[in-house]
Every structure is written in C-alpha cells, then in structure tokens.
Scaffold this active site. Structure first.
Site, PDB file in Angstrom:
ATOM      1  N   ASP A 115       0.800  -1.223   0.000  1.00  0.00           N
ATOM      2  CA  ASP A 115       0.000   0.000   0.000  1.00  0.00           C
ATOM      3  C   ASP A 115       0.833   1.273   0.000  1.00  0.00           C
ATOM      4  O   ASP A 115       0.286   2.374   0.065  1.00  0.00           O
ATOM      5  CB  ASP A 115      -1.011   0.017   1.154  1.00  0.00           C
ATOM      6  CG  ASP A 115      -0.395  -0.318   2.494  1.00  0.00           C
ATOM      7  OD1 ASP A 115       0.838  -0.262   2.616  1.00  0.00           O
ATOM      8  OD2 ASP A 115      -1.150  -0.633   3.430  1.00  0.00           O
ATOM      9  N   CYS A 116       2.157   1.138  -0.095  1.00  0.00           N
ATOM     10  CA  CYS A 116       3.024   2.308  -0.245  1.00  0.00           C
ATOM     11  C   CYS A 116       3.522   2.464  -1.688  1.00  0.00           C
ATOM     12  O   CYS A 116       4.267   3.398  -1.978  1.00  0.00           O
ATOM     13  CB  CYS A 116       4.219   2.221   0.702  1.00  0.00           C
ATOM     14  SG  CYS A 116       3.740   2.407   2.437  1.00  0.00           S
TER      15      CYS A 116
END
Length: 351
Positions: A115-116
């Site tokens: 999710d980064c």
C-alpha cells in the site's frame, strides 16, 4: 482465515460472510474491516476483493461446504442489496476484468498489497503485474468453484480470462531474467533491469510460481534471481536496491529510509510466498531455509540484534541497505503467522 480454517471452520464461515458483506456490488471492496463493528472503511485498492476468492476457495477445500456458495450476503453492509456468495466471487473477478490498463494488466488504483506503492496519478494508467498474477490464480480457483456449482458456462469464461492474462503477463512483464512489478501512471516499468533502483521485487517472482504462469524453466530462473538479489541471512527483502530519494511517480514507498518498511526491508508477510513457490518447484531445502530465516524462535542466538519477542512475528526486519540490518521492528503488526503456518504445513510438510 487461511491459518485456522481447519480448527474453527464454523467461525471462519461466518467471518467470510461478514467480509463479503463489505464488498461493493460492482465487485471491489473496502480496504479494512473491523470484526467488532462488522463495517468496512477505506477503499480503492486493486487486490482487496480478490482475496475473498482465495479465502473461500481454501474454506471449500477444507470443509466441502459448497452450500456456502448459495448463502446470501449483503453488499456494502446492506446498502446495495444482497446476493449469493458465488455472485460476490464472480463480481470480484469482473471488477478486475473491467479495470484494465494500457498494457492489458489490472489497474493499480490507489495501490495493491504494497500500500506504499502509490502509482495512481492523473493519467489513471498505472498497472500492477502482481495483481495480474493474483487474478490468474483466482481465475484458476473460480474454474473449480464453477464446476462444483454446475456453472458450466463460467468454467469456460474463467479459463479464457486466465489464458488471456497469463499471455499478457509474459508478453509485457517478463524482463529477461525476472518479472517486473508494475507500470507507473506514465507507463514506465517498475522492478526492471532498466531501473537504477528497485530493479527486482519479491512478489512477482513468487506469485509467478504460485499462479503457475509460465514453463518451469522460466519460473526457476525468476526464483534463482530472487535468491541472488533479495535473499539474506535474516530473510528475503521486498525489493533491491532500495530507493535513495523521493520519487512522486512511485509514491510513499520512496519516503522511507533505505532498507526500512516497504523500501527494501525484509517484510515478513510476503516471505512465506517465496516458501510456497520453492516448495511448488520441489526445492524444499530453499523453502525451509527461508522459513527458518524469519522464525522468531530461531533467533534467540541473535536476540541483541533482533530485539523483538521470540514468540511472535514482526512486520519487518531491517534490510541490508539499512544500518540496523537484522533488527526486527513492529511486532504483532502483520499477517505473517497465518501464511507461515500455511507454508510450513501445506507446502514444506505437504499436509
């Protein structure tokens, strides 16, 4: 649920219905779920909805409870009506199928498992090679589920989806020695020899094997490159080399120090996926080596370095690009235990 479906299947059944109830009717899902409120929050991720298929497939294999597929579950916690679980699974496949980018791969949207890795920009072009592999695996599982459900037409549909996506992955994402990770909003490749940093990522090499998307020789080549570039005595790094400066086209992954968090740390959660891959290739010694590398109880002889508790997995271990290489960080904050249980029992031991 993968880690304890064999112990408390009835509780897992209810949890799967609860999670399906946070899915939107168009097929995607909230990013997070609270078992206390049974509500979801967040959203816009390219992988969340596909995990439902993997979890339910595992439940069905463990229990033979195919009646679950006829159980009705709400959409968006009852805001969008309801439908049988099979319809929920089909909707998940169709959402990905309907959100394809310029290379024919699933759109990244806000992010995927990592999710980064925020590639989504104004062009709305960014794509995830890894989600493409996850999609292939889900299509394989859905063919079996459709067969048990008597949906013969769907068997052919899911087979067609699988074949098309597999062909696309091998055409656009094979980098010569390993699989690329993604394409940015401006159609630039990520996880390639063409990149100065972030040349190779863990996820697409392991999942190429898990989804069996190529001949064995190609899969072994990808996993050998993973071993050469990412494997350390403290576990497998998420990527290498780590990013040294902020790059807005890649997102918040480049905001972390080299070797920490998503920027080249030994992220424990995906390490078992490499164990699954090596076991599937018949290379059990590698799988067991990777298992022991992050096993908390096996690190008492380096407790001063590891620092985290010897009875729980940590989210990450500092990678070799960081001064604290080998130090564990963020204990408990991870889904590692369940995946390691699956890797150890079903793949290394073969139960």
């Amino acid at each position: 649920t993968l880690g304890f479906v064999h112990m408390i299947p009835q509780d897992v059944r209810q949890r799967l219905i609860d999670i399906a109830s946070t899915q939107f009717k168009r097929g995607d899902a909230y990013h997070q779920y609270s078992p206390l409120t049974k509500k979801g929050n967040g959203g816009g991720f390219s992988d969340d909805h596909l995990w439902l298929i993997i979890a339910i497939a595992q439940y069905l294999k463990e229990t033979g409870d195919f009646q679950l597929l006829d159980e009705h579950a709400p959409y968006d916690c009852g805001e969008e009506g309801n439908g049988p679980m099979y319809e929920h699974l089909d909707a998940a496949i169709e959402f990905t199928r309907n959100h394809i980018g310029p290379h024919g791969l699933p759109l990244m949207l806000n992010a995927d498992w990592n999710d980064c890795l925020n590639l989504w920009g104004t062009q709305k072009n960014s794509e995830s090679v890894w989600v493409a592999m996850q999609f292939v695996l889900c299509c394989q599982e859905m063919q079996k589920i459709a067969e048990y459900s008597g949906n013969d037409a769907d068997i052919e549909k899911f087979k067609r989806y699988e074949t098309e996506m597999m062909k696309t992955i091998n055409q656009v994402a094979w980098d010569g020695d390993w699989y690329a990770r993604a394409f940015t909003d401006y159609k630039e490749i990520v996880g390639s020899k063409r990149n100065e940093e972030g040349k190779i990522y863990l996820l697409p090499q392991a999942w190429a094997v898990i989804a069996n998307i190529a001949p064995r020789e190609k899969l072994i080549k990808a996993m050998d490159q993973l071993r050469q570039h990412l494997v350390t005595e403290h576990g497998i790094m998420l990527l290498a080399p780590s990013y040294s400066k902020f790059d807005p086209s890649l997102g918040s992954i480049t905001m972390y120090l080299k070797g920490l968090k998503e920027n080249g740390a030994i992220f424990c959660h995906p390490n078992p996926w490499a164990m699954l891959a090596e076991a599937l290739l018949g290379r059990g010694d590698y799988a067991f080596e990777y298992y022991k590398a992050i096993l908390p109880a096996a690190k008492n002889n380096i407790a001063e370095l590891r620092k985290t508790e010897p009875y729980v997995y940590c989210q990450m271990i500092a990678g070799k690009d960081h001064k604290d290489f080998g130090e564990g960080k963020n204990s408990w904050l991870t889904g590692t235990a369940a995946w390691n249980y699956v890797a150890a029992t079903q793949y290394i031991l073969g139960v």
